[in-house]
Write a protein that holds these residues in place. Structure first.
Motif, PDB file in Angstrom:
ATOM      1  N   ASP A   6      66.383  28.778  56.439  1.00 16.26           N
ATOM      2  CA  ASP A   6      65.887  29.423  55.187  1.00 16.26           C
ATOM      3  C   ASP A   6      64.396  29.107  54.814  1.00 16.26           C
ATOM      4  OD1 ASP A   6      68.527  30.300  54.499  1.00 16.26           O
ATOM      5  OD2 ASP A   6      68.944  28.388  53.342  1.00 16.26           O
ATOM      6  N   LYS A   9      62.334  31.434  57.076  1.00 13.11           N
ATOM      7  CA  LYS A   9      62.633  32.936  56.561  1.00 13.11           C
ATOM      8  C   LYS A   9      61.609  32.833  55.404  1.00 13.11           C
ATOM      9  CE  LYS A   9      65.643  36.242  54.806  1.00 13.11           C
ATOM     10  NZ  LYS A   9      67.004  36.520  54.357  1.00 13.11           N
ATOM     11  N   HIS A  10      61.662  31.958  54.630  1.00  8.65           N
ATOM     12  CA  HIS A  10      60.700  31.980  53.351  1.00  8.65           C
ATOM     13  C   HIS A  10      59.174  31.950  53.835  1.00  8.65           C
ATOM     14  CE1 HIS A  10      59.001  30.932  49.396  1.00  8.65           C
ATOM     15  NE2 HIS A  10      58.325  29.976  50.067  1.00  8.65           N
ATOM     16  N   LEU A  11      58.837  31.145  54.861  1.00 10.29           N
ATOM     17  CA  LEU A  11      57.467  31.259  55.174  1.00 10.29           C
ATOM     18  C   LEU A  11      56.990  32.577  55.794  1.00 10.29           C
ATOM     19  CD1 LEU A  11      57.264  27.451  56.790  1.00 10.29           C
ATOM     20  CD2 LEU A  11      56.257  28.174  54.730  1.00 10.29           C
ATOM     21  N   GLU A  13      58.355  35.382  55.191  1.00 10.83           N
ATOM     22  CA  GLU A  13      58.149  36.192  54.187  1.00 10.83           C
ATOM     23  C   GLU A  13      56.863  36.315  53.390  1.00 10.83           C
ATOM     24  OE1 GLU A  13      61.838  35.894  51.992  1.00 10.83           O
ATOM     25  OE2 GLU A  13      62.929  37.326  53.184  1.00 10.83           O
ATOM     26  N   ARG A  14      56.605  34.844  53.094  1.00  8.62           N
ATOM     27  CA  ARG A  14      55.452  34.474  52.303  1.00  8.62           C
ATOM     28  C   ARG A  14      54.213  34.863  53.151  1.00  8.62           C
ATOM     29  NH1 ARG A  14      53.760  28.563  50.486  1.00  8.62           N
ATOM     30  NH2 ARG A  14      52.000  29.237  49.719  1.00  8.62           N
ATOM     31  N   THR A  15      54.006  35.027  54.332  1.00  6.41           N
ATOM     32  CA  THR A  15      52.888  35.295  55.113  1.00  6.41           C
ATOM     33  C   THR A  15      52.924  36.908  55.471  1.00  6.41           C
ATOM     34  OG1 THR A  15      53.933  34.596  57.218  1.00  6.41           O
ATOM     35  CG2 THR A  15      52.701  33.065  55.935  1.00  6.41           C
ATOM     36  N   GLN A  16      53.855  37.463  55.245  1.00 13.14           N
ATOM     37  CA  GLN A  16      54.080  39.034  55.520  1.00 13.14           C
ATOM     38  C   GLN A  16      54.380  39.450  56.761  1.00 13.14           C
ATOM     39  OE1 GLN A  16      51.293  40.998  53.222  1.00 13.14           O
ATOM     40  NE2 GLN A  16      52.084  40.610  51.238  1.00 13.14           N
TER      41      GLN A  16
END
Length: 82
Positions: A6, A9-11, A13-16
């Protein structure tokens, strides 16, 4: 383990960053990974960075495969019948 997934995945998504999934291959093609495994290690050790020398190295490494060994790879993959 899920927590690490998780967070990763968050990192991402955050960095696109886009992730690309490897396509699913038929089982018989995965058996060819035996061949690539035998080829990858010495190829990495050679550490060629120039296109022409890389392919010369691949050509030299191909000499490590005997004809009967190649036949066995194809037979094991289901491409050759007895």
């Amino acid at each position: 383990m899920q927590k690490s997934f998780d967070l990763g995945k968050h990192l991402l998504e955050r960095t696109q960053v886009r992730t690309v999934r490897r396509p699913v291959f038929p089982r018989r093609l995965l058996r060819f990974e035996q061949v690539f495994a035998k080829l990858k290690a010495p190829l990495r050790q050679a550490a060629e960075r120039i296109y022409e020398t890389l392919w010369c190295t691949v050509g030299r490494l191909m000499d490590r495969f005997q004809a009967d060994e190649c036949l066995n790879f194809f037979r094991h993959s289901g491409y050759v019948s007895d």
